[in-house]
Scaffold this motif. Structure first.
Motif, PDB file in Angstrom:
ATOM      1  N   SER A 154       0.834  -1.109   0.038  1.00  0.00           N
ATOM      2  CA  SER A 154      -0.048  -0.130   0.050  1.00  0.00           C
ATOM      3  C   SER A 154       0.964   1.301   0.070  1.00  0.00           C
ATOM      4  CB  SER A 154      -0.795   0.067   1.289  1.00  0.00           C
ATOM      5  OG  SER A 154      -0.292  -0.269   2.438  1.00  0.00           O
ATOM      6  N   ALA A 155       2.268   0.931  -0.284  1.00  0.00           N
ATOM      7  CA  ALA A 155       3.139   2.123  -0.407  1.00  0.00           C
ATOM      8  C   ALA A 155       3.945   2.200  -1.353  1.00  0.00           C
ATOM      9  CB  ALA A 155       3.809   2.443   0.918  1.00  0.00           C
ATOM     10  N   PRO A 156       3.601   2.859  -2.670  1.00  0.00           N
ATOM     11  CA  PRO A 156       4.427   2.779  -3.893  1.00  0.00           C
ATOM     12  C   PRO A 156       5.908   3.053  -3.609  1.00  0.00           C
ATOM     13  CG  PRO A 156       2.144   3.707  -4.326  1.00  0.00           C
ATOM     14  CD  PRO A 156       2.470   3.560  -2.848  1.00  0.00           C
ATOM     15  N   GLU A 157       6.693   2.622  -4.458  1.00  0.00           N
ATOM     16  CA  GLU A 157       8.270   3.073  -4.350  1.00  0.00           C
ATOM     17  C   GLU A 157       8.424   4.379  -4.329  1.00  0.00           C
ATOM     18  OE1 GLU A 157      10.547   0.875  -3.337  1.00  0.00           O
ATOM     19  OE2 GLU A 157       9.474  -0.772  -3.370  1.00  0.00           O
ATOM     20  N   GLY A 158       9.292   4.933  -3.761  1.00  0.00           N
ATOM     21  CA  GLY A 158       9.769   6.280  -3.662  1.00  0.00           C
ATOM     22  C   GLY A 158       8.542   7.347  -3.038  1.00  0.00           C
ATOM     23  N   ARG A 159       8.834   8.628  -3.065  1.00  0.00           N
ATOM     24  CA  ARG A 159       7.975   9.456  -2.552  1.00  0.00           C
ATOM     25  C   ARG A 159       6.786   9.768  -3.396  1.00  0.00           C
ATOM     26  NH1 ARG A 159       9.038   9.882   2.639  1.00  0.00           N
ATOM     27  NH2 ARG A 159       8.436  12.131   2.796  1.00  0.00           N
ATOM     28  N   GLN A 160       5.705  10.106  -3.104  1.00  0.00           N
ATOM     29  CA  GLN A 160       4.638  10.163  -3.661  1.00  0.00           C
ATOM     30  C   GLN A 160       3.726  11.576  -3.260  1.00  0.00           C
ATOM     31  OE1 GLN A 160       0.847   7.874  -2.824  1.00  0.00           O
ATOM     32  NE2 GLN A 160       1.599   6.796  -4.914  1.00  0.00           N
ATOM     33  N   THR A 161       3.240  12.277  -4.189  1.00  0.00           N
ATOM     34  CA  THR A 161       2.715  13.777  -3.988  1.00  0.00           C
ATOM     35  C   THR A 161       1.010  13.321  -4.143  1.00  0.00           C
ATOM     36  OG1 THR A 161       4.497  14.884  -4.697  1.00  0.00           O
ATOM     37  CG2 THR A 161       2.509  15.876  -4.443  1.00  0.00           C
ATOM     38  N   VAL A 162       0.230  13.889  -3.229  1.00  0.00           N
ATOM     39  CA  VAL A 162      -0.883  13.706  -3.163  1.00  0.00           C
ATOM     40  C   VAL A 162      -1.385  14.892  -2.862  1.00  0.00           C
ATOM     41  CG1 VAL A 162      -3.163  12.697  -1.963  1.00  0.00           C
ATOM     42  CG2 VAL A 162      -0.967  11.223  -2.216  1.00  0.00           C
TER      43      VAL A 162
ATOM     44  N   GLY B 250     -12.480  -0.096  -8.606  1.00  0.00           N
ATOM     45  CA  GLY B 250     -12.516  -1.115  -7.598  1.00  0.00           C
ATOM     46  C   GLY B 250     -12.014  -0.678  -6.476  1.00  0.00           C
ATOM     47  N   GLU B 251     -11.945  -1.676  -5.454  1.00  0.00           N
ATOM     48  CA  GLU B 251     -11.640  -1.118  -3.920  1.00  0.00           C
ATOM     49  C   GLU B 251     -10.198  -1.216  -3.817  1.00  0.00           C
ATOM     50  OE1 GLU B 251     -11.665  -6.079  -2.209  1.00  0.00           O
ATOM     51  OE2 GLU B 251     -13.199  -4.642  -1.698  1.00  0.00           O
ATOM     52  N   THR B 252      -9.304  -1.625  -4.601  1.00  0.00           N
ATOM     53  CA  THR B 252      -7.856  -1.348  -4.475  1.00  0.00           C
ATOM     54  C   THR B 252      -7.675   0.282  -4.470  1.00  0.00           C
ATOM     55  OG1 THR B 252      -7.484  -3.319  -5.883  1.00  0.00           O
ATOM     56  CG2 THR B 252      -5.680  -1.845  -5.480  1.00  0.00           C
ATOM     57  N   THR B 253      -8.228   1.048  -4.875  1.00  0.00           N
ATOM     58  CA  THR B 253      -8.008   2.346  -5.329  1.00  0.00           C
ATOM     59  C   THR B 253      -8.518   3.038  -4.013  1.00  0.00           C
ATOM     60  OG1 THR B 253     -10.294   2.811  -6.092  1.00  0.00           O
ATOM     61  CG2 THR B 253      -8.500   2.478  -7.590  1.00  0.00           C
TER      62      THR B 253
ATOM     63  N   ALA C 184      -9.430   1.716  13.733  1.00  0.00           N
ATOM     64  CA  ALA C 184      -8.746   0.967  12.657  1.00  0.00           C
ATOM     65  C   ALA C 184      -8.854   1.456  11.114  1.00  0.00           C
ATOM     66  CB  ALA C 184      -9.492  -0.582  12.672  1.00  0.00           C
ATOM     67  N   GLU C 185      -9.854   2.695  11.206  1.00  0.00           N
ATOM     68  CA  GLU C 185      -9.975   3.272   9.996  1.00  0.00           C
ATOM     69  C   GLU C 185      -8.554   4.184   9.642  1.00  0.00           C
ATOM     70  OE1 GLU C 185     -13.354   5.855  10.363  1.00  0.00           O
ATOM     71  OE2 GLU C 185     -14.526   4.223  10.958  1.00  0.00           O
ATOM     72  N   LEU C 186      -7.567   4.220  10.580  1.00  0.00           N
ATOM     73  CA  LEU C 186      -6.471   4.711  10.355  1.00  0.00           C
ATOM     74  C   LEU C 186      -5.496   3.984   9.434  1.00  0.00           C
ATOM     75  CD1 LEU C 186      -5.755   6.068  14.055  1.00  0.00           C
ATOM     76  CD2 LEU C 186      -6.356   7.738  11.835  1.00  0.00           C
ATOM     77  N   LEU C 187      -5.696   2.783   9.244  1.00  0.00           N
ATOM     78  CA  LEU C 187      -4.765   1.604   8.493  1.00  0.00           C
ATOM     79  C   LEU C 187      -5.003   1.792   6.972  1.00  0.00           C
ATOM     80  CD1 LEU C 187      -5.429  -1.596  10.635  1.00  0.00           C
ATOM     81  CD2 LEU C 187      -3.454   0.120  10.896  1.00  0.00           C
ATOM     82  N   PRO C 188      -4.063   1.460   6.231  1.00  0.00           N
ATOM     83  CA  PRO C 188      -4.275   1.380   4.983  1.00  0.00           C
ATOM     84  C   PRO C 188      -5.262   0.498   4.387  1.00  0.00           C
ATOM     85  CG  PRO C 188      -1.878   1.354   5.556  1.00  0.00           C
ATOM     86  CD  PRO C 188      -2.610   1.054   6.760  1.00  0.00           C
ATOM     87  N   ARG C 189      -6.054   0.735   3.411  1.00  0.00           N
ATOM     88  CA  ARG C 189      -7.380   0.021   3.374  1.00  0.00           C
ATOM     89  C   ARG C 189      -6.949  -1.478   3.079  1.00  0.00           C
ATOM     90  NH1 ARG C 189     -12.055   2.864   1.822  1.00  0.00           N
ATOM     91  NH2 ARG C 189     -11.955   4.887   2.812  1.00  0.00           N
ATOM     92  N   ASP C 190      -6.104  -1.886   2.629  1.00  0.00           N
ATOM     93  CA  ASP C 190      -5.560  -3.428   2.496  1.00  0.00           C
ATOM     94  C   ASP C 190      -5.473  -4.058   3.646  1.00  0.00           C
ATOM     95  OD1 ASP C 190      -3.139  -2.145   2.884  1.00  0.00           O
ATOM     96  OD2 ASP C 190      -2.083  -3.417   1.739  1.00  0.00           O
ATOM     97  N   LEU C 191      -5.067  -3.180   4.892  1.00  0.00           N
ATOM     98  CA  LEU C 191      -4.921  -4.006   6.101  1.00  0.00           C
ATOM     99  C   LEU C 191      -6.415  -4.056   6.881  1.00  0.00           C
ATOM    100  CD1 LEU C 191      -1.783  -2.410   7.629  1.00  0.00           C
ATOM    101  CD2 LEU C 191      -2.284  -4.898   7.262  1.00  0.00           C
ATOM    102  N   GLN C 192      -7.321  -2.862   6.543  1.00  0.00           N
ATOM    103  CA  GLN C 192      -8.573  -2.922   7.171  1.00  0.00           C
ATOM    104  C   GLN C 192      -9.465  -3.943   6.592  1.00  0.00           C
ATOM    105  OE1 GLN C 192     -10.726   0.920   6.869  1.00  0.00           O
ATOM    106  NE2 GLN C 192      -8.559   1.929   6.838  1.00  0.00           N
ATOM    107  N   SER C 193      -9.257  -4.210   5.537  1.00  0.00           N
ATOM    108  CA  SER C 193      -9.978  -5.558   5.023  1.00  0.00           C
ATOM    109  C   SER C 193      -9.705  -6.671   5.120  1.00  0.00           C
ATOM    110  CB  SER C 193      -9.881  -5.474   3.297  1.00  0.00           C
ATOM    111  OG  SER C 193      -8.359  -5.802   3.097  1.00  0.00           O
TER     112      SER C 193
ATOM    113  N   SER D 278       0.110  -2.247  -6.214  1.00  0.00           N
ATOM    114  CA  SER D 278      -0.209  -3.409  -6.219  1.00  0.00           C
ATOM    115  C   SER D 278      -0.499  -3.697  -7.845  1.00  0.00           C
ATOM    116  CB  SER D 278      -1.777  -3.683  -5.855  1.00  0.00           C
ATOM    117  OG  SER D 278      -2.802  -3.056  -6.177  1.00  0.00           O
ATOM    118  N   THR D 279      -0.764  -4.634  -8.428  1.00  0.00           N
ATOM    119  CA  THR D 279      -1.153  -5.238  -9.803  1.00  0.00           C
ATOM    120  C   THR D 279      -2.515  -5.307 -10.056  1.00  0.00           C
ATOM    121  OG1 THR D 279      -0.633  -7.544  -9.079  1.00  0.00           O
ATOM    122  CG2 THR D 279       1.351  -6.272 -10.007  1.00  0.00           C
TER     123      THR D 279
END
Length: 413
Positions: A114-122, A150-153, A204-213, A314-315
């Motif tokens: 849930s953390a792409p390589e390198g720094r990401q700007t949002v 889908g839910e991955t996003t 638990a809502e603080l967790l990345p979505r894949d961990l929440q699921s 993810s892929t």
């Protein structure tokens, strides 16, 4: 004489009025509310909601939000650092995952999903979330694109502006949902420190979505929070010990070597100009994620795609490209799992059955796909399945069903 009398009369009037004027000024000073009175003057149960309003009234603020995974070999830290404009409903932040050299490798690999390589700007602007990796174009995730992809996003959509702040997914979202029960500690600088608890499913809502699921029941053990409001009654910082949440993840054998899980949030620079340039500043193109990305499960066999510029780790969602262009993967086959097994079977998912189907697809693939060269040996797979049971009154009795859809793919060497 007339002039003299007028002068004396004027001076006497001043002498008579002066005490009244001074007295009125004194009353005005006494009537002026103290800093933070709009928050601290309310009943205790209403102070956190009032603090949220006071924070928004500041107009802008800088923030730092962290999620710290503590292990014997050091910490891994998800960090978001940036600024928010409450009036415009926008934010700009830099995200990244850092880890100590000796942080457990297997757990780190899991966190990187849930953390792409390198720094990401949002950047966020109301319901839209923009993502940019490095110097790439901005990728705009609208609610419509999120629904299509889908839910991955969800790992990105979770940051869309909310009712509390323009950048969501932080402890700021939890504070107004918690009710303080005990009088706060007042510090010398006029700030107040509250010690409160939150429901574990809320924390638990603080967790990345894949961990929440991975968990549906977060138990009942409360999560301990410390909240500090500044002298003006604005949210200054918050911390949370997510130990109860981590304990439930351990039951699923997730992050087994992580011994501590902590969250923090801090605000500063209230009212100061927002720093950094978002997608509305121009200079870089903006692409619509719904038009340039696709679920990998929707691609035909043999189609190629990239994964590095989706903003995701993810892929499951990819950017389709021509196979003559640079790409990260090639779809080998779309396969289905549909098995019925006798009795009640202890099966977690259908992954092993999908691997059998992928191996068959690889054996039947063109020669150039099987012998290395452009593609690494072996295959990867992504998908989901359901395991159920049914009972028949006839012969056979109980049965276990396993169904699912998977994508088998090759990666470039």
């Amino acid at each position: 004489m007339g002039t003299l009398r007028t002068g004396r009369h004027w001076r006497a009037t001043v002498a008579l009025l002066l005490p009244a004027v001074v007295g009125a000024a004194g009353c005005a000073a006494e009537d002026r509310p103290e800093p933070g009175e709009s928050v601290y003057g309310l009943p205790l149960a209403e102070q956190f909601q009032a603090a949220t309003d006071a924070t928004r009234d500041a107009g802008t603020a800088a923030f730092v939000s962290t999620l710290v995974y503590g292990a014997a070999g050091g910490d891994a830290v998800h960090e978001a650092k940036g600024s928010q404009d409450y009036g415009r409903g926008t934010s700009l932040a830099t995200l990244g995952l850092t880890a100590g050299r000796h942080f457990p490798a297997q757990d780190l690999e899991f966190l990187r999903r849930s953390a792409p390589e390198g720094r990401q700007t949002v950047a966020t602007a109301e319901d839209d979330v923009y993502v940019r990796n490095g110097d790439a174009a901005w990728l705009r995730y609208t609610p419509e694109a999120v629904n299509e992809l889908g839910e991955t996003t969800g790992v990105i959509a979770a940051h869309a502006a909310g009712d509390t702040a323009p950048y969501s997914g932080t402890l700021a979202d939890l504070v107004p949902r918690v009710i303080p029960r005990e009088k706060p500690e007042r510090r010398e600088d006029g700030s107040r420190v509250y010690r409160v608890t939150a429901l574990p499913e809320v924390a638990a809502e603080l967790l990345p979505r894949d961990l929440q699921s991975l968990q549906r029941d977060w138990g009942t053990k409360p999560v301990q929070l410390t909240v500090r409001l500044d002298a003006e009654g604005r949210l200054a910082s918050a911390t949370a010990d997510l130990g109860p949440v981590l304990a439930r993840l351990h039951e699923q054998r997730v992050l087994p070597e992580v011994k501590q899980l902590r969250a923090s949030y801090a605000l500063s620079a209230f009212g100061e100009p927002v720093k950094g340039k978002g997608p509305d500043a121009g200079g870089r193109p903006v692409e619509d994620a719904g038009k340039v990305l696709a679920p990998i499960g929707a691609l035909d066999d043999g189609r190629c795609a990239t994964t590095g510029d989706t903003g995701l780790g993810s892929t499951t969602v990819v950017r389709p490209v021509e196979c003559a262009d640079r790409h990260d993967l090639r779809v080998l086959a779309q396969v289905k799992v549909d098995r019925v097994l006798p009795g009640r079977q202890d099966i977690a998912n259908g992954d092993s059955y999908a691997r059998v189907e992928c191996a068959r697809a690889l054996a039947a693939a063109p020669e150039g796909w099987q012998r290395g060269g452009a593609y690494a040996q072996g295959f990867g797979l992504v998908g989901s399945s359901q395991v159920g049971s049914r009972f028949s009154m006839g012969r056979g009795g109980a049965k276990t069903t396993v169904t699912g859809d998977y994508t088998c793919y090759l990666t470039t060497s």
